[in-house]
Enzyme design. Structure first.
Site, mmCIF file in Angstrom:
data_model
loop_
_atom_site.group_PDB
_atom_site.id
_atom_site.type_symbol
_atom_site.label_atom_id
_atom_site.label_comp_id
_atom_site.label_asym_id
_atom_site.label_seq_id
_atom_site.Cartn_x
_atom_site.Cartn_y
_atom_site.Cartn_z
ATOM 1 N N CYS A 1 -0.138 4.002 2.499
ATOM 2 C CA CYS A 1 0.210 3.606 3.868
ATOM 3 C C CYS A 1 1.625 4.070 4.208
ATOM 4 C CB CYS A 1 0.128 2.092 4.027
ATOM 5 S SG CYS A 1 -1.524 1.402 3.804
ATOM 6 N N CYS B 1 0.839 -1.210 0.000
ATOM 7 C CA CYS B 1 0.000 0.000 0.000
ATOM 8 C C CYS B 1 0.871 1.257 0.000
ATOM 9 C CB CYS B 1 -0.934 -0.029 1.212
ATOM 10 S SG CYS B 1 -1.835 1.507 1.492
#
Length: 299
Positions: free
Chosen positions: A47, A44
């Site tokens: 993230c 991700c």
């Protein structure tokens, strides 16, 4: 050093957890202080943007809030139970219960605001520190240094309104009115009423008005010849403000109000208020001018 050094990390302030450790690390610990759970995964990208930001804010809280990170690839049960369908996702736990949260890689200022809703004020973030340094540089006459700092803030947070306003005012101070207008246009339309944005917009309008009036000598002669020539006095106030002769500008508008409050549909008072907006509420001339206006209107 321009940026804050990170607050020394307390033991257990930031940690990773597992499905087995979630009850102790989050539910039980949140009985003592709020716990943020950062659901993430190695693949991700957002993230990876959010994690250092949220860690910095948590460290700055001085132990008022803790951060627990959970890799949803390795531990899918808990996020599944909580209905986490998109990451990054941050859920705040307090007294054993989830009470708030957000999704996506928010900028530091918004993460800080989220944490402050839970625990009250925390230390200044990186953007705030740079803004303070930029304002100090501008005050010291270092326009280049201030501009670099404002630009660095905007690189991280493109809608940081104090940075937009600060950079626009730097251009205005260098008589680059068009550049100031262009930078001010970076602010979202729904932020037009923000005090910092409105103040610079008022200052730009005043600069344009002053530029159209030319030299003050002719206006000063007209007022001297006829003190009741309110239009000449009004224009003189604008021109004086454009030359940063603020006290004189205030006094000329006050003179109009004293002589004829209704002139030009209360235009002198309205113009005085625009001065105060452009200068800022804590400017010494704004404060002195408000005192003069109040004395005149309410004595």
């Amino acid at each position: 050093m321009l940026l804050n050094d990170a607050v020394a990390e307390q033991p257990g302030l930031i940690k990773d957890t597992t499905t087995q450790g979630f009850r102790q690390d989050v539910v039980a610990e949140s009985m003592n202080q709020p716990v943020l759970v950062d659901f993430w995964a190695p693949w991700c990208g957002p993230c990876k943007q959010l994690t250092p930001v949220i860690e910095k804010v948590v460290k700055a809280s001085g132990g008022k809030v803790r951060l627990v990170k959970m890799n949803i690839d390795e531990h899918p049960a808990i996020p599944g139970q909580l209905g986490i369908q998109s990451i990054p996702a941050v859920i705040a736990f307090k007294k054993g219960q989830p009470i708030d949260g957000f999704m996506g890689a928010l900028p530091e200022s918004q993460v800080k605001a989220f944490v402050e809703k839970l625990v009250g004020p925390v230390g200044p973030g990186e953007a705030e520190t740079m803004l303070v340094a930029a304002a100090a540089a501008a005050e010291a006459g270092d326009a280049g240094g201030a501009g670099e700092l404002y630009a660095a803030v905007l690189e991280r947070e493109p809608q940081n309104l104090p940075a937009i306003a600060g950079l626009a005012r730097l251009h205005l101070d260098m008589d680059d009115v068009e550049g100031a207008k262009g930078i001010l246009g970076m602010a979202a339309a729904d932020k037009a009423a923000d005090p910092a944005i409105a103040a610079v917009r008022a200052a730009i309008e005043l600069a344009e008005q002053a530029a159209s009036l030319g030299d003050t000598a002719g206006l000063e002669a007209a007022v001297a010849a006829n003190p009741k020539d309110h239009q000449a006095r009004f224009d003189l106030a604008l021109a004086l403000n454009g030359r940063d002769r603020r006290e004189e500008a205030v006094d000329h508008l006050i003179a109009i109000i004293k002589a004829d409050r209704a002139w030009n549909e209360d235009g002198a008072r309205k113009q005085l208020l625009q001065f105060f907006e452009a200068w800022g509420p804590m400017d010494e001339h704004s404060m002195a001018g408000r005192r003069k206006l109040s004395t005149l209107l309410f004595s």
